[in-house]
Design a protein around this motif. Sequence first.
Motif, PDB file in Angstrom:
ATOM      1  N   GLY A 113     -41.375  -0.763 -69.739  1.00  0.00           N
ATOM      2  CA  GLY A 113     -39.487  -0.363 -70.423  1.00  0.00           C
ATOM      3  C   GLY A 113     -39.022  -1.788 -70.327  1.00  0.00           C
ATOM      4  N   SER A 114     -37.885  -1.573 -70.293  1.00  0.00           N
ATOM      5  CA  SER A 114     -36.842  -2.884 -70.705  1.00  0.00           C
ATOM      6  C   SER A 114     -36.756  -4.078 -69.189  1.00  0.00           C
ATOM      7  N   ALA A 115     -36.274  -5.255 -69.850  1.00  0.00           N
ATOM      8  CA  ALA A 115     -36.444  -6.382 -68.855  1.00  0.00           C
ATOM      9  C   ALA A 115     -35.250  -5.786 -67.458  1.00  0.00           C
ATOM     10  N   ALA A 116     -34.481  -5.261 -68.182  1.00  0.00           N
ATOM     11  CA  ALA A 116     -33.599  -4.666 -66.870  1.00  0.00           C
ATOM     12  C   ALA A 116     -34.250  -3.698 -66.302  1.00  0.00           C
ATOM     13  N   ALA A 117     -35.337  -3.207 -66.462  1.00  0.00           N
ATOM     14  CA  ALA A 117     -35.644  -2.035 -65.309  1.00  0.00           C
ATOM     15  C   ALA A 117     -36.458  -2.789 -64.314  1.00  0.00           C
ATOM     16  N   ALA A 118     -37.302  -3.378 -65.309  1.00  0.00           N
ATOM     17  CA  ALA A 118     -38.198  -5.018 -64.626  1.00  0.00           C
ATOM     18  C   ALA A 118     -37.250  -5.100 -63.830  1.00  0.00           C
ATOM     19  N   SER A 119     -36.810  -5.546 -64.006  1.00  0.00           N
ATOM     20  CA  SER A 119     -35.592  -6.446 -62.528  1.00  0.00           C
ATOM     21  C   SER A 119     -35.011  -5.701 -61.655  1.00  0.00           C
ATOM     22  N   ALA A 120     -34.554  -4.186 -61.927  1.00  0.00           N
ATOM     23  CA  ALA A 120     -34.384  -3.566 -61.097  1.00  0.00           C
ATOM     24  C   ALA A 120     -35.446  -3.226 -60.086  1.00  0.00           C
ATOM     25  N   ARG A 121     -36.181  -3.379 -60.983  1.00  0.00           N
ATOM     26  CA  ARG A 121     -37.724  -2.619 -59.775  1.00  0.00           C
ATOM     27  C   ARG A 121     -38.341  -3.540 -59.144  1.00  0.00           C
ATOM     28  N   ALA A 122     -38.402  -5.402 -59.761  1.00  0.00           N
ATOM     29  CA  ALA A 122     -38.285  -5.840 -58.970  1.00  0.00           C
ATOM     30  C   ALA A 122     -37.180  -6.666 -57.275  1.00  0.00           C
ATOM     31  N   GLU A 123     -35.685  -5.998 -57.444  1.00  0.00           N
ATOM     32  CA  GLU A 123     -35.385  -6.707 -56.286  1.00  0.00           C
ATOM     33  C   GLU A 123     -35.091  -5.323 -55.879  1.00  0.00           C
ATOM     34  N   ARG A 124     -35.308  -3.185 -55.523  1.00  0.00           N
ATOM     35  CA  ARG A 124     -35.753  -3.134 -54.809  1.00  0.00           C
ATOM     36  C   ARG A 124     -37.329  -3.298 -53.553  1.00  0.00           C
ATOM     37  N   ALA A 125     -38.217  -4.113 -54.753  1.00  0.00           N
ATOM     38  CA  ALA A 125     -39.904  -4.586 -54.062  1.00  0.00           C
ATOM     39  C   ALA A 125     -39.433  -5.607 -53.273  1.00  0.00           C
ATOM     40  N   LEU A 126     -37.790  -6.384 -53.408  1.00  0.00           N
ATOM     41  CA  LEU A 126     -37.864  -7.613 -52.440  1.00  0.00           C
ATOM     42  C   LEU A 126     -36.801  -7.433 -51.515  1.00  0.00           C
ATOM     43  N   ALA A 127     -35.852  -5.970 -51.785  1.00  0.00           N
ATOM     44  CA  ALA A 127     -35.171  -5.555 -50.678  1.00  0.00           C
ATOM     45  C   ALA A 127     -34.888  -5.925 -49.552  1.00  0.00           C
ATOM     46  N   ASP A 128     -36.426  -5.718 -48.728  1.00  0.00           N
ATOM     47  CA  ASP A 128     -36.978  -5.740 -47.116  1.00  0.00           C
ATOM     48  C   ASP A 128     -37.602  -6.763 -46.966  1.00  0.00           C
ATOM     49  N   ALA A 129     -37.503  -7.683 -47.753  1.00  0.00           N
ATOM     50  CA  ALA A 129     -38.029  -9.585 -47.725  1.00  0.00           C
ATOM     51  C   ALA A 129     -37.991 -10.097 -46.438  1.00  0.00           C
ATOM     52  N   ALA A 130     -38.587 -10.469 -45.253  1.00  0.00           N
ATOM     53  CA  ALA A 130     -37.670 -11.186 -44.882  1.00  0.00           C
ATOM     54  C   ALA A 130     -37.989 -12.500 -45.742  1.00  0.00           C
ATOM     55  N   PRO A 131     -36.887 -13.657 -45.321  1.00  0.00           N
ATOM     56  CA  PRO A 131     -37.177 -15.481 -45.465  1.00  0.00           C
ATOM     57  C   PRO A 131     -37.463 -15.700 -45.018  1.00  0.00           C
TER      58      PRO A 131
END
Length: 482
Positions: A12-30
């Motif tokens: 898929g596109s770079a934009a789609a990969a970035s969106a998947r990454a954002e979803r995977a990181l959404a709840d990650a605690a710093p």
Amino acid sequence: MTNWYTPASRNGSAAAASARAERALADAAPAVFWTDRPDRPQPRPRLTGAHTADLVVVGGGFTGLWAAILAKQDDPATEVVLVEAERVAFGASGRNGGFVADSLTHGLSHGESQWPAEMESLVHLGRENLAAIAETVRRSGIDAGLRLCGKTTVAVAPHQVAELAALAELHRGYGDDVTLLDAEQVRADVASPTYLAGVRLRGAGGLVDPARLAWGLAGLAESLGVTIYEDTRVTGFDRSRGGVVVRTTDGRISGHRVVIGTNAYPPPLRRLRHWVLPVYDYVLVTEPLSDAQRTELRWPEAQGVTDAGNQFHYYRLTDDNRILFGGYDAIYRFGNRVDAALDQRDATHRLLAEHFADTFPQLDGVRFTHRWGGVIDSTTRFTPMFGTTRDRRIAYAVGYTGLGVAASRFGAQVALDLLAGRETERTRLRMVRRRPVPFPPEPLRYPVVEMTRRALAAADARDGRRGPWLRLLDRFGVGFNS
């Protein structure tokens, strides 16, 4: 040649990969996974007032803890005080991936390029050091999940396949238990479509829970009679008739000898800043995998994995079947800046999440629970620097460049040998007696580091071919061929 982790190779596109990454990181605690636990030890008191000690250890990471333990084991009557500016395991000792290696030279290839005449001794000392760590953990009952399971290095670009074959042959020459794997074999062990070959090395290292190791070593030190103070920042040193006065924010310690193990953090000895470069490294940890996901992944021996690029990833399973995934970016900040605000870097964490998805596409939808960063202390030769100052009253061992989990014990031994004036197999090493090339001062340091970083990335993209800048550094013995 395009590497597997470039946008052109993604599904898929770079934009789609970035969106998947954002979803995977959404709840990650710093927060750092290793220390984000309810059973973390309670804080120790701050040092206040005037104290005395035979040995003062500055830094509550692995170097400092081992120095305190080894000094007490050598002479139980020695009065040892350890001071830590934050908490034990606050720095790199509690933030790393938990890889334990027997190498003191940042790998055999790098060791042979730097100290070919001493490699037999360096390999022997490294293996002896790792065995001593394992024995201390076993004998002291430290529950740190130490497993000497070795690791696998994988090729993710075609030119790395031949490099791994040479690496396997090199390890074989030193008697290591090593197996060269083709693409089918390595993917049958750990299921990733990115693997083109692998080197499975057994017995030369393994994995550990680094925070629990640090906490366990602190407990061992205290059981031997070491006094540990946390939240105690060293502000400077003064000469005294009997040795050194260590000044802190709220007190002082009159000591005969001092060991400094601050590593990447600003050292109380300003001269060390010429040789030590703090580089930020970033890490992600997933939620626990389901039984089905774990089965699909294979990975029966749960060894650590690294890929073979200059910009490389490292990853491993935790005891509760999470995947820790880190590395690749190495970020230097102008002026040797170290700041808690730099522990989070959205761009790098997103990039790591995208690379994770490329490495394990079968884990689509897995989310990350923790994201963090921390500083690695590097020297120009990628191995520690040792020395003394103030009439051999103060010793230091700094600059482990990511391999300090085990090598820090060796560094602590060297520092104690130097303080005592002992001539040993360790102190006779050229690696100990000679300093690395210093980094240039600012404002030159930052552009030089950035130029080198880009040159290493370009070499990865050019089938491993090193450009003129890296070849020039090689001529001066600077360790960027590691």
